[in-house]
Design an enzyme around this catalytic site. Structure first.
Site, PDB file in Angstrom:
ATOM      1  N   SER A   1      -2.683  42.043  29.825  1.00  0.00           N
ATOM      2  CA  SER A   1      -2.006  41.556  28.766  1.00  0.00           C
ATOM      3  C   SER A   1      -0.452  41.294  29.458  1.00  0.00           C
ATOM      4  CB  SER A   1      -1.700  42.189  27.678  1.00  0.00           C
ATOM      5  OG  SER A   1      -0.797  42.042  26.719  1.00  0.00           O
TER       6      SER A   1
ATOM      7  N   TYR B   1      -0.055  51.162  24.896  1.00  0.00           N
ATOM      8  CA  TYR B   1      -0.855  50.177  25.367  1.00  0.00           C
ATOM      9  C   TYR B   1      -0.431  49.216  26.465  1.00  0.00           C
ATOM     10  CZ  TYR B   1      -2.436  45.132  24.523  1.00  0.00           C
ATOM     11  OH  TYR B   1      -3.124  43.926  24.621  1.00  0.00           O
TER      12      TYR B   1
END
Length: 266
Positions: A141, A154
């Site tokens: 990401s 995350y």
């Protein structure tokens, strides 16, 4: 190219929704036999049924390396091989201030987002090394490549995927196995809403809209990205056009990581 993957067997983890679902659908459209692996049996079975022939579902928790190994072995035994592995399954950490975070979901996030990717890569590569090669894509990401506040666990997990992918690409190149990562950004998927654990539905909607507005303001391209945009990058990296590409991290983010958009002209 129609039927580009007609002789290929593909596994996509997290394949029942979002980017994973779009990837399953596109590979199937291009002629591949596709296994959608996901913990969500209802969505996964519905997807496989809707696609019909050459589409399969396997219920798997990628946080358990043994289950990932079973997924690969079962695919090879029942479908005759494995040519492409897409390690897409991931979960978000809770959206809260770092100083207020008890880090209680660290093990869960890391087991799915990092260990799941490592196990998927390893088990797929063991087969591919004996079969003459293959292609692996790991989903990271822009949250793992660019610094920012919020969802720290995350972000850390996705940064780990970047370094692991590059290292695996170097080690597996001798077996003609290509390993690349894709870093999506500003792609509407259910993942962002899942970071609102413990919030009311109204709070989750407010936070999601707020975050997406910030994302839009940081994106040079005016068009909203889609899961299909990411899926097309996956098929590029795993197809014939990407045959000399390994060890890269490809942003699919509308230019967000390139720099700030120019002010609108009056």
């Amino acid at each position: 190219m129609p039927d580009e993957f007609a002789d290929k067997v593909v596994i996509v983890t997290g394949g029942a929704s979002g980017i994973g679902r779009a990837t399953v659908e596109l590979f199937h459209e291009l002629g591949a036999t596709v296994v959608a692996a996901d913990i969500d049996a209802d969505r996964g079975e519905q997807l496989a049924e809707s696609l019909g022939e050459r589409a399969h579902f396997r219920q798997v928790d990628v946080g358990d390396p043994d289950r990932v190994g079973e997924l690969v072995r079962n695919t090879v035994e029942t479908l005759g091989g494995l040519h492409i592995m897409v390690n897409n399954a991931a979960v978000s950490s809770r959206l809260r201030k770092f100083l207020d975070d008890d880090l209680g979901d660290f093990q869960r996030i890391m087991s799915i987002n990092v260990l799941g990717v490592m196990a998927g890569t390893q088990h797929a590569a063991r087969h591919m090394a004996e079969a003459g090669g293959g292609a692996i894509v790991n989903m990271t990401s822009i949250g793992g490549t660019e610094a920012g506040g919020g969802v720290m666990i995350y972000r850390a997990s996705k940064a780990a995927v970047v370094q692991f992918t590059k290292s695996a690409a170097i080690e597996l190149a001798r077996h003609d196995i290509r390993v690349n990562a894709i870093a999506p950004g500003n792609i509407p998927t259910p993942l962002l809403a899942s970071s609102g654990e413990g919030m009311s539905a109204e709070e989750i909607e407010y936070q999601e809209n707020r975050v997406r507005e910030i994302m839009r303001s940081n994106r040079p391209l005016p068009r909203e990205g889609t899961p299909r945009d990411v899926a097309e990058a996956v098929t590029y990296l795993t197809g014939e056009r990407g045959r000399y590409i390994t060890g890269i991290v490809l942003p699919v983010d509308g230019g967000t990581t390139a720099g700030k958009p120019l002010p609108k002209r009056s």
